[in-house]
Design a protein around this motif. Structure first.
Motif, PDB file in Angstrom:
ATOM      1  N   ALA A 126     -22.999 -61.212 -38.797  1.00 13.95           N
ATOM      2  CA  ALA A 126     -22.904 -61.129 -39.549  1.00 13.95           C
ATOM      3  C   ALA A 126     -23.095 -59.086 -39.298  1.00 13.95           C
ATOM      4  N   VAL A 127     -24.644 -59.278 -38.566  1.00 10.27           N
ATOM      5  CA  VAL A 127     -25.546 -57.860 -38.177  1.00 10.27           C
ATOM      6  C   VAL A 127     -24.670 -57.764 -36.983  1.00 10.27           C
ATOM      7  N   ASN A 128     -24.318 -58.313 -36.573  1.00  8.16           N
ATOM      8  CA  ASN A 128     -24.340 -58.239 -34.483  1.00  8.16           C
ATOM      9  C   ASN A 128     -25.500 -58.253 -33.807  1.00  8.16           C
ATOM     10  N   THR A 129     -26.629 -58.773 -34.289  1.00  8.73           N
ATOM     11  CA  THR A 129     -27.474 -59.022 -33.436  1.00  8.73           C
ATOM     12  C   THR A 129     -27.828 -60.510 -32.875  1.00  8.73           C
ATOM     13  N   MET A 130     -28.829 -60.147 -32.250  1.00 11.50           N
ATOM     14  CA  MET A 130     -28.856 -61.860 -31.272  1.00 11.50           C
ATOM     15  C   MET A 130     -30.705 -61.577 -31.806  1.00 11.50           C
ATOM     16  N   TYR A 131     -31.186 -62.771 -31.275  1.00 10.94           N
ATOM     17  CA  TYR A 131     -32.770 -62.670 -31.215  1.00 10.94           C
ATOM     18  C   TYR A 131     -33.017 -64.060 -30.660  1.00 10.94           C
ATOM     19  N   LEU A 132     -34.796 -64.030 -30.301  1.00 12.44           N
ATOM     20  CA  LEU A 132     -34.870 -65.062 -29.125  1.00 12.44           C
ATOM     21  C   LEU A 132     -36.734 -65.413 -29.866  1.00 12.44           C
ATOM     22  N   GLN A 133     -37.221 -65.645 -30.661  1.00  7.14           N
ATOM     23  CA  GLN A 133     -37.906 -66.532 -30.960  1.00  7.14           C
ATOM     24  C   GLN A 133     -39.334 -67.430 -30.140  1.00  7.14           C
ATOM     25  N   MET A 134     -40.186 -66.801 -29.612  1.00  8.87           N
ATOM     26  CA  MET A 134     -41.210 -66.811 -28.562  1.00  8.87           C
ATOM     27  C   MET A 134     -41.967 -67.543 -29.570  1.00  8.87           C
ATOM     28  N   ASN A 135     -42.809 -68.900 -29.207  1.00 12.89           N
ATOM     29  CA  ASN A 135     -43.729 -69.633 -29.522  1.00 12.89           C
ATOM     30  C   ASN A 135     -44.491 -70.212 -28.128  1.00 12.89           C
ATOM     31  N   SER A 136     -45.728 -70.432 -28.062  1.00  9.19           N
ATOM     32  CA  SER A 136     -46.807 -70.942 -27.092  1.00  9.19           C
ATOM     33  C   SER A 136     -46.802 -70.094 -26.335  1.00  9.19           C
ATOM     34  N   LEU A 137     -46.255 -68.911 -26.749  1.00 13.13           N
ATOM     35  CA  LEU A 137     -46.830 -68.169 -24.691  1.00 13.13           C
ATOM     36  C   LEU A 137     -47.493 -68.146 -23.837  1.00 13.13           C
ATOM     37  N   GLU A 138     -46.896 -67.901 -22.682  1.00 13.10           N
ATOM     38  CA  GLU A 138     -48.244 -68.502 -21.491  1.00 13.10           C
ATOM     39  C   GLU A 138     -47.774 -67.357 -20.778  1.00 13.10           C
ATOM     40  N   PRO A 139     -49.235 -67.213 -20.149  1.00 15.84           N
ATOM     41  CA  PRO A 139     -49.445 -65.441 -19.312  1.00 15.84           C
ATOM     42  C   PRO A 139     -48.318 -65.590 -18.335  1.00 15.84           C
ATOM     43  N   GLU A 140     -47.495 -66.542 -18.075  1.00 19.06           N
ATOM     44  CA  GLU A 140     -46.504 -66.992 -17.169  1.00 19.06           C
ATOM     45  C   GLU A 140     -44.522 -65.956 -18.140  1.00 19.06           C
ATOM     46  N   ASP A 141     -44.830 -66.255 -18.467  1.00 20.09           N
ATOM     47  CA  ASP A 141     -43.944 -65.547 -20.022  1.00 20.09           C
ATOM     48  C   ASP A 141     -44.028 -63.923 -20.366  1.00 20.09           C
ATOM     49  N   THR A 142     -44.607 -63.771 -18.938  1.00 17.06           N
ATOM     50  CA  THR A 142     -45.220 -62.292 -18.841  1.00 17.06           C
ATOM     51  C   THR A 142     -44.021 -61.077 -17.928  1.00 17.06           C
ATOM     52  N   ALA A 143     -42.862 -60.341 -18.653  1.00 21.66           N
ATOM     53  CA  ALA A 143     -41.654 -60.248 -17.970  1.00 21.66           C
ATOM     54  C   ALA A 143     -41.011 -58.880 -19.155  1.00 21.66           C
ATOM     55  N   VAL A 144     -40.484 -57.665 -18.087  1.00 21.52           N
ATOM     56  CA  VAL A 144     -39.343 -57.079 -19.078  1.00 21.52           C
ATOM     57  C   VAL A 144     -38.514 -58.519 -19.370  1.00 21.52           C
ATOM     58  N   TYR A 145     -38.482 -58.019 -20.684  1.00 18.34           N
ATOM     59  CA  TYR A 145     -37.137 -58.463 -21.138  1.00 18.34           C
ATOM     60  C   TYR A 145     -35.701 -58.141 -21.423  1.00 18.34           C
ATOM     61  N   TYR A 146     -34.583 -58.877 -20.655  1.00 11.72           N
ATOM     62  CA  TYR A 146     -33.054 -57.815 -21.326  1.00 11.72           C
ATOM     63  C   TYR A 146     -32.456 -58.768 -22.056  1.00 11.72           C
ATOM     64  N   CYS A 147     -31.365 -58.441 -22.656  1.00 15.46           N
ATOM     65  CA  CYS A 147     -30.466 -58.694 -23.561  1.00 15.46           C
ATOM     66  C   CYS A 147     -29.196 -58.123 -22.497  1.00 15.46           C
ATOM     67  N   ASP A 148     -28.253 -59.176 -22.458  1.00 16.07           N
ATOM     68  CA  ASP A 148     -27.354 -59.497 -22.468  1.00 16.07           C
ATOM     69  C   ASP A 148     -25.724 -59.614 -23.018  1.00 16.07           C
ATOM     70  N   ALA A 149     -24.789 -59.391 -22.984  1.00 18.53           N
ATOM     71  CA  ALA A 149     -23.751 -59.343 -23.299  1.00 18.53           C
ATOM     72  C   ALA A 149     -21.928 -59.953 -22.691  1.00 18.53           C
ATOM     73  N   LEU A 150     -21.377 -60.722 -22.311  1.00 20.67           N
ATOM     74  CA  LEU A 150     -20.677 -61.205 -21.436  1.00 20.67           C
ATOM     75  C   LEU A 150     -19.526 -61.092 -22.415  1.00 20.67           C
ATOM     76  N   SER A 151     -18.678 -59.867 -22.119  1.00 23.76           N
ATOM     77  CA  SER A 151     -17.715 -59.915 -22.320  1.00 23.76           C
ATOM     78  C   SER A 151     -16.074 -60.996 -22.365  1.00 23.76           C
ATOM     79  N   SER A 152     -15.447 -61.438 -22.850  1.00 18.13           N
ATOM     80  CA  SER A 152     -13.809 -61.862 -21.707  1.00 18.13           C
ATOM     81  C   SER A 152     -13.383 -61.424 -21.091  1.00 18.13           C
ATOM     82  N   ALA A 153     -13.388 -60.298 -20.836  1.00 18.59           N
ATOM     83  CA  ALA A 153     -13.051 -59.837 -19.163  1.00 18.59           C
ATOM     84  C   ALA A 153     -14.432 -60.397 -17.990  1.00 18.59           C
ATOM     85  N   LEU A 154     -15.307 -60.633 -18.217  1.00 21.72           N
ATOM     86  CA  LEU A 154     -16.485 -61.355 -18.093  1.00 21.72           C
ATOM     87  C   LEU A 154     -17.291 -59.346 -17.611  1.00 21.72           C
TER      88      LEU A 154
END
Length: 119
Positions: free
Chosen positions: A77-105
């Motif tokens: 409804a609001v064209n938004t995606m979420y990522l709930q991250m719990n129990s985070l670990e130092p190994e989760d440290t990174a730059v996180y990128y959002c990706d959208a894949l169209s029907s045309a790949l």
């Protein structure tokens, strides 16, 4: 064209939680052409890797390293995606990128948001 803007990254202690958001904008045609969206991450010196993906139908899949800790969701409804991250670990440290894949790949990428987990 689809534009993606991530938010919600930051610094958190190990064991803590963060929620990332990815807002998609663009023409109605472009937005409706999105088949799947996902979160990727890239740590220094490492390749970008898939963290989680969700299809337009709501099916999800996760990297083994985050199963049981991260949850991906989307609000069409609001064209938004979420990522709930719990129990985070130092190994989760990174730059996180959002990706959208169209029907045309075609992939659309956000600019990335930094997540840093301190031990």
């Amino acid at each position: 064209q689809v534009q993606l803007v991530e938010s919600g990254g930051g610094l958190v202690q190990a064991g803590g939680s963060l929620r990332l958001s990815c807002a998609a904008s663009g023409s109605i045609f472009s937005i409706n052409s999105i088949n799947a969206m996902g979160w990727y991450r890239q740590a220094p010196g490492k390749q970008r890797e898939l963290v989680a993906r969700i299809t337009s139908g709501g099916s999800t899949n996760y990297a083994d390293s985050v199963k049981g800790r991260f949850t991906i969701s989307r609000d069409n409804a609001v064209n938004t995606m979420y990522l709930q991250m719990n129990s985070l670990e130092p190994e989760d440290t990174a730059v996180y990128y959002c990706d959208a894949l169209s029907s045309a790949l075609r992939h659309y990428w956000g600019q990335g948001t930094q997540v840093t987990v301190s031990s």
